[in-house]
Enzyme design. Structure first.
Site, PDB file in Angstrom:
ATOM      1  CG  LEU A  18      -1.908  -1.115   1.398  1.00 57.97           C
ATOM      2  CD1 LEU A  18      -2.693  -0.959   2.703  1.00 57.97           C
ATOM      3  CD2 LEU A  18      -2.860  -1.170   0.210  1.00 57.97           C
ATOM      4  CG  ASP A  19      -0.160   4.859  -2.143  1.00 60.95           C
ATOM      5  OD1 ASP A  19      -0.536   5.539  -1.170  1.00 60.95           O
ATOM      6  OD2 ASP A  19      -0.869   4.700  -3.150  1.00 60.95           O
ATOM      7  CE  LYS A  20       6.249   7.911   2.480  1.00 63.55           C
ATOM      8  NZ  LYS A  20       7.429   8.838   2.493  1.00 63.55           N
ATOM      9  CD  GLN A  21       0.170  10.402   2.094  1.00 62.79           C
ATOM     10  OE1 GLN A  21      -0.800  10.641   2.817  1.00 62.79           O
ATOM     11  NE2 GLN A  21       1.419  10.504   2.533  1.00 62.79           N
ATOM     12  CB  THR A  22      -3.077   3.567   0.332  1.00 60.64           C
ATOM     13  OG1 THR A  22      -3.136   4.281  -0.903  1.00 60.64           O
ATOM     14  CG2 THR A  22      -4.236   2.590   0.388  1.00 60.64           C
TER      15      THR A  22
END
Length: 249
Positions: A112-116
């Site tokens: 999951l990316d940093k903002q997810t």
């Protein structure tokens, strides 16, 4: 019946991140390792590595960590990265420090990316990891997206068509399911794991994802009582749920 693996105690504990084999020998001589209630002094002894070992072995006053084959469900907070190659806080920092020294290493199942935020699995079981992320398995991932602009009338049909080609790609996306929650909120189910896929899908319709949260993987849902930054070990029944809605071989 599968053969139960065995290991020397010092080699086992070292692979689980407790320390070097020499340190384990010193700990054992000091009475710091017990098995079935009795001091285990000879760390060269081979023992069966069974799933119930954490209930039978005590290391320095604490129950043994889970043996190899563990699966961790983490409610990933915003701002944390799944990669060791980026700066800033890592999801691995949430886990016990010695788990970063385990061999096999603990890896995230996908990213999951940093903002997810939301449901993230980690495991030291390489076979399981590849089963979950394999395109042949079609394990569905459900994301809740909050959007900058109201949804139109055509996103659901476009995502389900199997004909959407994202910018920079040359292959259409597999059909995805869109469930409208409100004008600016939707649930999106995808079976692939392309780079920033959900964000790029909405971008292709002229919209922008302001917040993204993964709620489900296959038939496994993020527990409502698991706060961001908290984690739990999964049992065999919970692991099986991952593939409950999967298709293919």
């Amino acid at each position: 019946m599968a053969k139960i693996p065995t290991s020397r105690v010092d080699r086992l504990l070292s692979s689980m991140g407790y320390g070097s084999r020499m340190e384990m020998a010193r700990l054992a001589k000091a009475g710091g390792i017990t098995l079935d209630g009795a001091d285990l002094v000879d760390v060269s002894k081979r023992i069966p590595v069974t799933r119930d070992l954490p209930a039978r072995m005590v290391i320095d006053g604490e129950a043994l960590d889970p043996v190899a084959g563990m699966v961790i469900l983490l409610n990933k907070p915003l701002g944390m990265t799944c990669s060791h190659k980026e700066d800033g806080p890592l999801v691995h920092d949430i886990l016990p420090a010695r788990w970063r020294r385990r061999d096999p290493a603990i890896s995230t199942i996908g990213r999951l990316d940093k903002q997810t935020s939301g449901l993230l699995l980690l495991t030291d079981d390489g076979e399981l990891l590849h089963r979950v992320i394999s395109p042949r398995r079609h394990v569905r991932k459900i994301y809740r997206a909050r959007l900058a602009r109201p949804l139109g009338d055509g996103e659901g049909a476009l995502f389900a068509s199997g004909q959407l080609v994202l910018e920079g790609d040359d292959k259409p996306l597999a059909p995805a399911e869109l469930e409208v929650v409100s004008e600016t909120e939707a649930l999106l189910g995808v079976t692939e794991g392309r780079y920033h896929q959900v964000r790029r899908m909405f971008a292709a319709t002229g919209n922008h994802v302001e917040a993204l949260h993964r709620e489900r993987l296959g038939g496994l849902s993020l527990p409502a009582d698991l706060a961001p930054g908290q984690w739990k070990l999964l049992g065999d029944d919970e692991i099986a749920l991952i593939f409950q809605e999967a298709q293919g071989g």
